[in-house]
Design a protein around this motif. Structure first.
Motif, PDB file in Angstrom:
ATOM      1  N   ILE A 128      52.320  13.261  74.155  1.00 34.50           N
ATOM      2  CA  ILE A 128      51.862  11.874  74.003  1.00 34.50           C
ATOM      3  C   ILE A 128      50.562  11.830  73.200  1.00 34.50           C
ATOM      4  O   ILE A 128      50.382  10.994  72.312  1.00 34.50           O
ATOM      5  N   ARG A 129      49.637  12.748  73.480  1.00 33.60           N
ATOM      6  CA  ARG A 129      48.377  12.801  72.714  1.00 33.60           C
ATOM      7  C   ARG A 129      48.645  13.175  71.251  1.00 33.60           C
ATOM      8  O   ARG A 129      48.073  12.590  70.333  1.00 33.60           O
ATOM      9  N   ALA A 130      49.518  14.176  71.051  1.00 29.68           N
ATOM     10  CA  ALA A 130      49.791  14.648  69.689  1.00 29.68           C
ATOM     11  C   ALA A 130      50.384  13.554  68.816  1.00 29.68           C
ATOM     12  O   ALA A 130      50.124  13.491  67.605  1.00 29.68           O
ATOM     13  N   ASN A 131      51.169  12.666  69.439  1.00 29.37           N
ATOM     14  CA  ASN A 131      51.795  11.583  68.688  1.00 29.37           C
ATOM     15  C   ASN A 131      50.957  10.310  68.663  1.00 29.37           C
ATOM     16  O   ASN A 131      51.388   9.278  68.139  1.00 29.37           O
ATOM     17  N   GLY A 132      49.742  10.373  69.242  1.00 33.27           N
ATOM     18  CA  GLY A 132      48.845   9.231  69.212  1.00 33.27           C
ATOM     19  C   GLY A 132      49.360   8.010  69.945  1.00 33.27           C
ATOM     20  O   GLY A 132      49.124   6.870  69.522  1.00 33.27           O
ATOM     21  N   LEU A 133      50.045   8.237  71.064  1.00 34.42           N
ATOM     22  CA  LEU A 133      50.695   7.136  71.773  1.00 34.42           C
ATOM     23  C   LEU A 133      49.795   6.465  72.797  1.00 34.42           C
ATOM     24  O   LEU A 133      50.111   5.371  73.273  1.00 34.42           O
ATOM     25  N   ALA A 134      48.725   7.131  73.198  1.00 40.92           N
ATOM     26  CA  ALA A 134      47.839   6.561  74.210  1.00 40.92           C
ATOM     27  C   ALA A 134      46.461   7.182  74.074  1.00 40.92           C
ATOM     28  O   ALA A 134      46.312   8.306  73.577  1.00 40.92           O
ATOM     29  N   GLN A 135      45.433   6.458  74.524  1.00 42.18           N
ATOM     30  CA  GLN A 135      44.056   6.933  74.472  1.00 42.18           C
ATOM     31  C   GLN A 135      43.495   6.958  75.890  1.00 42.18           C
ATOM     32  O   GLN A 135      43.757   6.070  76.696  1.00 42.18           O
ATOM     33  N   GLY A 136      42.710   7.980  76.185  1.00 41.85           N
ATOM     34  CA  GLY A 136      42.084   8.087  77.501  1.00 41.85           C
ATOM     35  C   GLY A 136      43.002   8.774  78.495  1.00 41.85           C
ATOM     36  O   GLY A 136      44.220   8.630  78.461  1.00 41.85           O
ATOM     37  N   ARG A 137      42.359   9.519  79.406  1.00 41.97           N
ATOM     38  CA  ARG A 137      43.113  10.325  80.349  1.00 41.97           C
ATOM     39  C   ARG A 137      44.037   9.487  81.223  1.00 41.97           C
ATOM     40  O   ARG A 137      45.211   9.815  81.413  1.00 41.97           O
ATOM     41  N   ALA A 138      43.541   8.368  81.753  1.00 39.97           N
ATOM     42  CA  ALA A 138      44.341   7.543  82.667  1.00 39.97           C
ATOM     43  C   ALA A 138      45.542   6.938  81.961  1.00 39.97           C
ATOM     44  O   ALA A 138      46.659   6.919  82.500  1.00 39.97           O
ATOM     45  N   GLU A 139      45.351   6.451  80.735  1.00 37.18           N
ATOM     46  CA  GLU A 139      46.452   5.829  79.998  1.00 37.18           C
ATOM     47  C   GLU A 139      47.503   6.867  79.606  1.00 37.18           C
ATOM     48  O   GLU A 139      48.712   6.607  79.666  1.00 37.18           O
ATOM     49  N   VAL A 140      47.047   8.047  79.191  1.00 36.61           N
ATOM     50  CA  VAL A 140      47.988   9.119  78.850  1.00 36.61           C
ATOM     51  C   VAL A 140      48.811   9.519  80.079  1.00 36.61           C
ATOM     52  O   VAL A 140      50.036   9.702  79.997  1.00 36.61           O
ATOM     53  N   HIS A 141      48.132   9.639  81.219  1.00 31.58           N
ATOM     54  CA  HIS A 141      48.833  10.009  82.445  1.00 31.58           C
ATOM     55  C   HIS A 141      49.859   8.942  82.837  1.00 31.58           C
ATOM     56  O   HIS A 141      51.000   9.258  83.202  1.00 31.58           O
ATOM     57  N   ARG A 142      49.453   7.680  82.761  1.00 26.50           N
ATOM     58  CA  ARG A 142      50.374   6.594  83.110  1.00 26.50           C
ATOM     59  C   ARG A 142      51.601   6.601  82.210  1.00 26.50           C
ATOM     60  O   ARG A 142      52.732   6.444  82.670  1.00 26.50           O
ATOM     61  N   ARG A 143      51.381   6.825  80.921  1.00 24.29           N
ATOM     62  CA  ARG A 143      52.502   6.856  79.969  1.00 24.29           C
ATOM     63  C   ARG A 143      53.414   8.048  80.257  1.00 24.29           C
ATOM     64  O   ARG A 143      54.640   7.944  80.179  1.00 24.29           O
ATOM     65  N   ALA A 144      52.844   9.191  80.612  1.00 22.08           N
ATOM     66  CA  ALA A 144      53.643  10.378  80.910  1.00 22.08           C
ATOM     67  C   ALA A 144      54.538  10.158  82.125  1.00 22.08           C
ATOM     68  O   ALA A 144      55.710  10.532  82.134  1.00 22.08           O
ATOM     69  N   VAL A 145      53.977   9.543  83.169  1.00 21.62           N
ATOM     70  CA  VAL A 145      54.779   9.244  84.363  1.00 21.62           C
ATOM     71  C   VAL A 145      55.929   8.299  84.006  1.00 21.62           C
ATOM     72  O   VAL A 145      57.074   8.495  84.423  1.00 21.62           O
ATOM     73  N   ALA A 146      55.632   7.291  83.200  1.00 21.40           N
ATOM     74  CA  ALA A 146      56.662   6.323  82.808  1.00 21.40           C
ATOM     75  C   ALA A 146      57.763   6.991  81.988  1.00 21.40           C
ATOM     76  O   ALA A 146      58.952   6.701  82.164  1.00 21.40           O
ATOM     77  N   VAL A 147      57.382   7.903  81.109  1.00 23.57           N
ATOM     78  CA  VAL A 147      58.357   8.603  80.277  1.00 23.57           C
ATOM     79  C   VAL A 147      59.317   9.427  81.135  1.00 23.57           C
ATOM     80  O   VAL A 147      60.537   9.416  80.926  1.00 23.57           O
ATOM     81  N   LEU A 148      58.778  10.151  82.120  1.00 27.28           N
ATOM     82  CA  LEU A 148      59.627  10.962  82.990  1.00 27.28           C
ATOM     83  C   LEU A 148      60.523  10.094  83.875  1.00 27.28           C
ATOM     84  O   LEU A 148      61.676  10.451  84.141  1.00 27.28           O
ATOM     85  N   GLU A 149      60.018   8.979  84.327  1.00 28.45           N
ATOM     86  CA  GLU A 149      60.840   8.076  85.124  1.00 28.45           C
ATOM     87  C   GLU A 149      61.992   7.518  84.291  1.00 28.45           C
ATOM     88  O   GLU A 149      63.132   7.428  84.757  1.00 28.45           O
ATOM     89  N   GLN A 150      61.720   7.163  83.045  1.00 25.93           N
ATOM     90  CA  GLN A 150      62.763   6.639  82.162  1.00 25.93           C
ATOM     91  C   GLN A 150      63.829   7.692  81.866  1.00 25.93           C
ATOM     92  O   GLN A 150      64.990   7.359  81.645  1.00 25.93           O
ATOM     93  N   ALA A 151      63.436   8.952  81.897  1.00 23.58           N
ATOM     94  CA  ALA A 151      64.386  10.034  81.644  1.00 23.58           C
ATOM     95  C   ALA A 151      65.197  10.398  82.885  1.00 23.58           C
ATOM     96  O   ALA A 151      66.019  11.304  82.836  1.00 23.58           O
ATOM     97  N   GLY A 152      64.960   9.678  83.999  1.00 21.33           N
ATOM     98  CA  GLY A 152      65.770   9.890  85.192  1.00 21.33           C
ATOM     99  C   GLY A 152      65.215  10.888  86.175  1.00 21.33           C
ATOM    100  O   GLY A 152      65.936  11.358  87.053  1.00 21.33           O
ATOM    101  N   LEU A 153      63.924  11.224  86.073  1.00 25.22           N
ATOM    102  CA  LEU A 153      63.326  12.196  86.979  1.00 25.22           C
ATOM    103  C   LEU A 153      62.735  11.477  88.187  1.00 25.22           C
ATOM    104  O   LEU A 153      61.822  10.655  88.054  1.00 25.22           O
ATOM    105  N   LYS A 154      63.276  11.777  89.357  1.00 25.34           N
ATOM    106  CA  LYS A 154      62.807  11.135  90.574  1.00 25.34           C
ATOM    107  C   LYS A 154      61.419  11.660  90.966  1.00 25.34           C
ATOM    108  O   LYS A 154      61.103  12.811  90.727  1.00 25.34           O
ATOM    109  N   ASP A 155      60.630  10.817  91.597  1.00 25.51           N
ATOM    110  CA  ASP A 155      59.308  11.191  92.096  1.00 25.51           C
ATOM    111  C   ASP A 155      58.472  11.827  90.989  1.00 25.51           C
ATOM    112  O   ASP A 155      57.900  12.908  91.147  1.00 25.51           O
ATOM    113  N   ALA A 156      58.417  11.148  89.839  1.00 26.19           N
ATOM    114  CA  ALA A 156      57.765  11.716  88.655  1.00 26.19           C
ATOM    115  C   ALA A 156      56.292  12.016  88.885  1.00 26.19           C
ATOM    116  O   ALA A 156      55.772  13.017  88.376  1.00 26.19           O
ATOM    117  N   GLU A 157      55.596  11.195  89.650  1.00 31.18           N
ATOM    118  CA  GLU A 157      54.169  11.399  89.888  1.00 31.18           C
ATOM    119  C   GLU A 157      53.911  12.750  90.545  1.00 31.18           C
ATOM    120  O   GLU A 157      53.001  13.489  90.155  1.00 31.18           O
TER     121      GLU A 157
END
Length: 572
Positions: A128-157
């Motif tokens: 996510i950082r390499a592709n410039g999709l989010a700025q700041g640790r909290a926003e990057v983390h939130r986006r990562a959790v959302a990405v894994l949830e969209q891919a069907g991974l349960k309990d992504a957090e």
């Protein structure tokens, strides 16, 4: 001769246009061409499936599009136009700016494409950082959790904190899918994206990809050996054989009325489709249909399968792990809970269920790779917990595994011949000459050229590596084979050959199989009985016909409903 169907001409120009693409690999100062001038287009929002057997050039073609050919591979001719821009000969910076942001990739192997020393969450956040999709640790983390949830991974957090070795094969594949989709690319290249996924998670992931295509105009190129997936999900189908496109056009039209002889072979061999149409004795080329009558139980004069003493008895088996929770804490995770079943000599028992349901954990305990937390495992009446070291060594000569991962289970520094011969060496079977001859026989049995004996795993396709793993499992002529997703990485033609081989060996040698799989269509071909697992528990256990024709649990019905292309009519 290529068989190209007439297609409706799209109004929009193609997103990707490939013309005369040729790819070769340098071998002994000469270029060995493996892709011979292929042409195809991908339009915005279109889903295209490329199918064919291992070694047909599918993966090589799509990796050439983004300049990710392995080793000495290079594009030797043709044109790759991306949004009107020529990619053949483009510099490194141009290609790096395209990858991830405009063209995403889901690689074939989930085992070797995740770094084992970094947590899964860190690796998603890195993308996510390499592709410039989010700025700041909290926003990057939130986006990562959302990405894994969209891919069907349960309990992504929670899963974000874990490492690849703590994920099942399907979970790793879902993480890679999340990374590939993280930048909302215009085109997603998915190389066998669901081969490690169970059917229910596969449906979640594919539904997600389909909605992304519809909402954002994202195009998808699937490389797959699953014709059910191709028929159900792709508008256009490209059939490749020995580096050439032999047939292309609307997917359902091709599968309903295949024209090229090779396409006809693929369609007739596809267990996810043909098994339901042809019944319990499908006719799979080149083997006769009778070869799939595994135990001949339908014949009145057949020898009964069930014997007085089961080969494998599993009773109240439980396995519990400790999971890290942060701050040096941990919690109990029950992977298998109170599992009980029996397998008799000459019988095949299939364990089916979603990734993480406990199938592979049971296989590891039967193989004595993992120790049960509680419960009993008996092999021919002998409690494995009471066996001495010498007795366990002897047991392992009669109880052989074929693992899920053909990449991780083969030593990259050991030749194919030496890998297959390794069990013979460990158990002191024969001399050097007889071991070599046995290796050559095994390569013949699994439909691999004898010349591969001197090659190394990185020189083989995924399907070829899995065939090597099957050959190694057969080396000692074992009484019991534990097959953990043993045909999941194989194209349909080779899968048919391997299943036929396993069935023939079972009849000839009275072998016993514990068959772990997420592919229920394969179960119908190979198994006598089925245990359906959900969240570590066996929720249904019966004969194959009973489970398929009259499932008792809603969970079992969901698994059956999720088989790709199960209701699509095929031609022959």
């Amino acid at each position: 001769m290529n068989t190209l169907r007439s297609e409706r001409t799209p109004i929009e120009p193609p997103l990707l246009s490939v013309r005369g693409l040729r790819v070769g690999f340098k071998v002994d100062r000469r270029i060995n061409e493996v892709v011979h001038g292929v042409d195809f287009d991908v339009h915005p929002g279109e889903t295209v499936a490329i199918v064919g057997e291992s070694g047909s050039g599918k993966s090589t073609t799509v990796h050439a599009l983004i300049d990710l050919l392995p080793g000495t591979g290079k594009v030797t001719g043709g044109s790759i136009m991306w949004n009107g821009k020529e990619l053949v000969g483009a510099n490194r910076r141009t290609m790096e700016s395209l990858r991830g942001r405009e063209i995403g990739l889901v690689p074939q192997d989930p085992m070797s494409n995740l770094n084992p020393v970094w947590s899964v969450g860190f690796q998603v956040e890195e993308a996510i950082r390499a592709n410039g999709l989010a700025q700041g640790r909290a926003e990057v983390h939130r986006r990562a959790v959302a990405v894994l949830e969209q891919a069907g991974l349960k309990d992504a957090e929670t899963r974000m904190k874990q490492y690849p070795h703590q994920f099942s094969g399907g979970m790793k594949q879902r993480a890679l899918i999340g990374i590939g989709l993280s930048a909302d690319p215009q085109l997603l290249i998915a190389d066998e994206p669901t081969s490690a996924l169970d059917v229910t998670v596969q449906r979640v992931v594919l539904d997600h990809l389909e909605s992304r295509t519809r909402e954002l105009g994202t195009a998808v190129v699937f490389v797959t050996h699953d014709l059910g997936l191709a028929a159900e999900r792709a508008q256009k189908l490209i059939v490749m054989y020995r580096g050439n496109i032999v047939e292309a056009g609307p997917s359902r039209e091709i599968l309903a009325n295949p024209q090229h002889p090779y396409t006809k072979r693929l369609v007739s061999a596809a267990p996810s489709l043909a098994s339901r149409r042809l019944g319990s004795k499908p006719e799979l080329p080149p083997a006769p249909a009778e070869s799939f009558d595994l135990a001949a139980i339908a014949e009145p004069d057949a020898k009964p399968v069930v014997t007085a003493q089961p080969m494998i008895e599993v009773e109240n088996l439980t396995k519990m792990y400790k999971l890290r929770t942060g701050n040096f804490g941990s919690k109990d995770f029950v992977a298998v809970s109170d599992a009980t079943f029996q397998i008799h000599r000459g019988e095949t028992m299939a364990l089916v269920g979603e990734s993480g349901s406990g199938k592979s954990t049971i296989a590891k305990m039967v193989l004595q790779i993992e120790k049960p937390t509680s419960g009993t495992i008996r092999i021919e009446g002998n409690d494995t917990a009471a066996l001495s070291g010498a007795q366990l060594f002897d047991l392992r000569s009669r109880l052989q595994p074929v693992f899920q991962d053909p990449y991780g289970s083969l030593d990259p520094l050991m030749s194919i011949g030496n890998s297959i011969a390794e069990p013979l060496n460990v158990h002191g079977v024969g001399d050097r000459s007889t071991r070599r001859q046995r290796v050559l026989e095994l390569l013949d049995q699994v439909a691999l050229p004898r010349a591969l004996a001197t090659r190394y795993p990185n020189e083989l396709s995924g399907g070829q590596r899995q065939r090597v793993a099957v050959a190694r499992g057969l080396a000692l002529n074992p009484d019991i084979l534990v097959l953990d997703e043993a045909v999941s990485a194989l194209d349909v033609l080779v899968q048919a050959q391997i299943l036929d081989l396993l069935a023939s060996l079972q009849r000839e040698m009275d072998l016993t199989y514990l068959f772990i799989t997420h592919d229920l269509a394969v179960v119908r071909l190979i198994a006598d009985r089925v245990c359906v697992m959900e969240a570590g528990r066996i929720v249904e256990q019966a004969s194959v016909d009973e489970v398929f024709d009259n499932p008792q649990q809603p969970y079992t019905q969901r698994l059956l409903d999720a088989i790709p292309g199960r209701d699509i009519e095929l031609g022959v």
